[in-house]
Design an enzyme around this catalytic site. Structure first.
Site, PDB file in Angstrom:
ATOM      1  N   PHE A 152      29.647  40.164  51.837  1.00  0.00           N
ATOM      2  CA  PHE A 152      30.626  39.637  50.898  1.00  0.00           C
ATOM      3  C   PHE A 152      30.215  39.972  49.468  1.00  0.00           C
ATOM      4  CE2 PHE A 152      33.344  36.576  48.771  1.00  0.00           C
ATOM      5  CZ  PHE A 152      34.468  36.618  49.575  1.00  0.00           C
ATOM      6  N   LYS A 186      45.252  38.682  43.254  1.00  0.00           N
ATOM      7  CA  LYS A 186      44.790  38.757  41.896  1.00  0.00           C
ATOM      8  C   LYS A 186      43.638  39.741  41.740  1.00  0.00           C
ATOM      9  CE  LYS A 186      45.545  33.785  41.733  1.00  0.00           C
ATOM     10  NZ  LYS A 186      44.862  32.483  41.820  1.00  0.00           N
ATOM     11  N   GLY A 187      42.870  39.899  42.819  1.00  0.00           N
ATOM     12  CA  GLY A 187      41.577  40.585  42.734  1.00  0.00           C
ATOM     13  C   GLY A 187      41.601  41.958  42.088  1.00  0.00           C
ATOM     14  N   ASP A 221      36.421  37.569  44.181  1.00  0.00           N
ATOM     15  CA  ASP A 221      36.111  36.151  44.029  1.00  0.00           C
ATOM     16  C   ASP A 221      35.509  35.551  45.284  1.00  0.00           C
ATOM     17  OD1 ASP A 221      38.701  36.265  45.487  1.00  0.00           O
ATOM     18  OD2 ASP A 221      38.575  34.081  45.350  1.00  0.00           O
ATOM     19  N   ARG A 264      35.213  36.213  39.396  1.00  0.00           N
ATOM     20  CA  ARG A 264      36.018  37.411  39.146  1.00  0.00           C
ATOM     21  C   ARG A 264      35.645  38.062  37.815  1.00  0.00           C
ATOM     22  NH1 ARG A 264      40.343  37.420  42.860  1.00  0.00           N
ATOM     23  NH2 ARG A 264      41.233  35.387  43.324  1.00  0.00           N
ATOM     24  N   GLU A 272      44.362  48.539  45.261  1.00  0.00           N
ATOM     25  CA  GLU A 272      43.715  47.427  45.976  1.00  0.00           C
ATOM     26  C   GLU A 272      42.263  47.282  45.556  1.00  0.00           C
ATOM     27  OE1 GLU A 272      43.860  44.852  47.530  1.00  0.00           O
ATOM     28  OE2 GLU A 272      45.201  44.827  49.249  1.00  0.00           O
ATOM     29  N   ASP A 273      41.751  46.074  45.654  1.00  0.00           N
ATOM     30  CA  ASP A 273      40.328  45.866  45.387  1.00  0.00           C
ATOM     31  C   ASP A 273      39.495  46.340  46.582  1.00  0.00           C
ATOM     32  OD1 ASP A 273      41.293  43.816  47.018  1.00  0.00           O
ATOM     33  OD2 ASP A 273      40.614  42.184  45.732  1.00  0.00           O
ATOM     34  N   ASP A 305      40.061  46.093  54.100  1.00  0.00           N
ATOM     35  CA  ASP A 305      39.163  45.595  55.143  1.00  0.00           C
ATOM     36  C   ASP A 305      39.852  45.805  56.495  1.00  0.00           C
ATOM     37  OD1 ASP A 305      36.567  43.689  55.095  1.00  0.00           O
ATOM     38  OD2 ASP A 305      37.913  42.971  56.651  1.00  0.00           O
TER      39      ASP A 305
END
Ligand code: IMP
Ligand code: MG
Length: 185
Positions: free
Chosen positions: A162, A52-53, A169, A175, A109-110, A113
């Site tokens: 983070f 969802k991000g 989120d 979000r 993509e958000d 990583d």
């Protein structure tokens, strides 16, 4: 806040890492660059977003790309082991609606990583006959990669901390924040 209250409410957003203005300016640049690179192409451009991000980023990015493109969505989840990090196995929760055979697919993509999520997507999209598969990510942590994957378009190189807000989120919270914050522990 007391230790008990923090336990109930969990960590909160801390200092702003990227302001909405800084994000908007970078998104405008990315959109213009993507349009330049794909203008006049014979193949359809498909922006494939991983729920969802990345939807917050997609909503802004799509409007910053002034050439025709189609939107598709996928939802995937990483199996969680006993630890906080995934063990690399991925599960498909929602597939694309229309085929991408012959299309130029730009995965939105958000954050990239480890690269495990993208590795799964690349395999799936190539299997489905996409002409090309490229990546546009808002944030990148290249020093965390387990799989060698280099996104063609990167908004910002992110610190190993983070972040929440602008789609990111912490346990499905935050979000909706307009800026990106570091999560205060
Ligand atoms: P990976 O590249 O397979 O490790 O997947 C990275 C995914 O983990 C991202 O798509 C996010 O959903 C999530 N993630 C990684 N870092 C953060 C963070 O700092 N905040 C929120 N979500 C994150
Ligand atoms: Mg994600």
């Amino acid at each position: 806040m007391s230790a008990v209250a923090r336990e109930v409410h969990g960590p909160e957003p801390g200092e702003v890492y990227l302001s909405r203005e800084a994000i908007a300016s970078r998104v405008a640049d990315l959109g213009a660059q993507i349009a330049r690179d794909h203008r006049g192409g014979e193949r359809e451009l498909v922006l494939l977003t991983v729920l969802k991000g990345a939807i917050v980023f997609l909503a802004d990015l799509s409007r910053a790309i002034p050439i025709h493109h189609r939107l598709e969505f996928m939802a995937i989840a990483a199996y969680r082991g006993s630890g906080p990090r995934s063990d690399g196995r991925i599960r498909l929760l929602k597939d694309i609606d229309r085929p991408v055979r012959g299309a130029h697919v730009l995965v939105v993509e958000d954050i990239v990583d480890t690269g495990l999520t993208l590795n799964y997507l690349f395999t799936t999209l190539r299997f489905r006959g996409a002409e090309s598969v490229e990546v546009c990510t808002l944030l990148d942590r290249p020093y965390r990669r387990l799989i060698e994957i280099e996104p063609r378009y990167v908004g910002f190189t992110a610190p190993d901390a983070f972040v929440v807000g602008y789609g990111f989120d912490y346990r499905q919270r935050f979000r909706n924040l307009p800026d990106i914050h570091l999560l205060a522990r």
